[in-house]
Design a protein around this motif. Structure first.
Motif, short mmCIF file in Angstrom:
data_model
loop_
_atom_site.label_atom_id
_atom_site.label_comp_id
_atom_site.label_asym_id
_atom_site.label_seq_id
_atom_site.Cartn_x
_atom_site.Cartn_y
_atom_site.Cartn_z
N PRO A 43 74.91 -25.24 33.17
CA PRO A 43 76.00 -26.25 32.83
C PRO A 43 74.75 -26.03 31.39
N GLU A 44 73.78 -27.29 31.16
CA GLU A 44 72.86 -28.15 30.51
C GLU A 44 71.84 -27.21 30.26
N ALA A 45 71.86 -25.66 30.35
CA ALA A 45 70.74 -24.88 29.40
C ALA A 45 71.24 -24.35 28.52
N VAL A 46 70.04 -23.82 28.04
CA VAL A 46 70.16 -23.76 26.39
C VAL A 46 70.65 -22.16 26.14
N GLY A 47 69.51 -21.56 27.39
CA GLY A 47 69.90 -19.91 27.67
C GLY A 47 70.00 -19.65 28.91
N ALA A 48 70.18 -18.56 29.25
CA ALA A 48 69.75 -18.09 31.16
C ALA A 48 68.87 -18.97 31.99
N VAL A 49 68.87 -18.61 32.96
CA VAL A 49 67.98 -19.44 34.25
C VAL A 49 67.38 -18.36 34.26
N GLN A 131 64.70 -18.62 30.91
CA GLN A 131 64.01 -17.08 29.92
C GLN A 131 63.32 -17.26 28.83
N SER A 132 63.36 -18.26 28.05
CA SER A 132 62.48 -18.60 26.59
C SER A 132 61.79 -19.42 26.84
#
Length: 142
Positions: A43-49, A131-132
């Motif tokens: 939930p706290e990630a901007v993109g995919a983990v 992933q970023s």
């Protein structure tokens, strides 16, 4: 009786079957297990983990054994538990808990107590890599 049959911090993949075998006991009528896996989102990630990198305090294995023993003392269960360290990709098991107890209520209670105590008290930290390429430390300071 040795109530804590396994309590390990390891960089090696965790084998659920080995944990279940460790708690196999003819006196116990219930077995349960928990596998915590690296998921592809947070939930706290901007993109995919993409991955998690776990690190631990040198005393983490001793602390893990104590957490398992506390649950065993409270419930009469037999417990095997391991936590991974190092880099884990999505889908890999980070935590495995196997519990055998005389009855299902005690088995579920012991399993829940161990994972909740791990989240609160085990000196293991994770670095979440998206992933970023962005990375965030989690579990620092409570």
């Amino acid at each position: 009786m040795d109530d804590v049959r396994r309590a390990r911090i390891s960089a090696e993949p965790i084998d659920l079957a080995a944990h279940l075998a460790a708690v196999d006991d003819p006196r116990m009528g219930a077995e349960t297990s928990f596998v915590g896996r690296v998921r592809n989102h947070d939930p706290e990630a901007v993109g995919a983990v993409q991955a998690l990198e776990y690190s631990s305090h040198p005393d983490a294995e001793q602390v893990l054994r104590g957490l398992a023993q506390r649950a065993a003392d409270r419930t009469g269960a037999i417990i095997a538990v391991s936590h991974r360290v190092g880099r884990l990709d999505v889908g890999e098991a980070a935590v495995v808990i196997a519990v055998a107890a005389p009855h299902r209520a005690e088995a579920f209670e012991a399993c829940r107590q161990v994972i909740e105590d791990i989240k609160r008290e085990l000196p293991v930290w994770k670095r979440q890599i998206e992933q970023s390429g962005d990375a965030t430390w989690k579990g620092l300071g409570g």
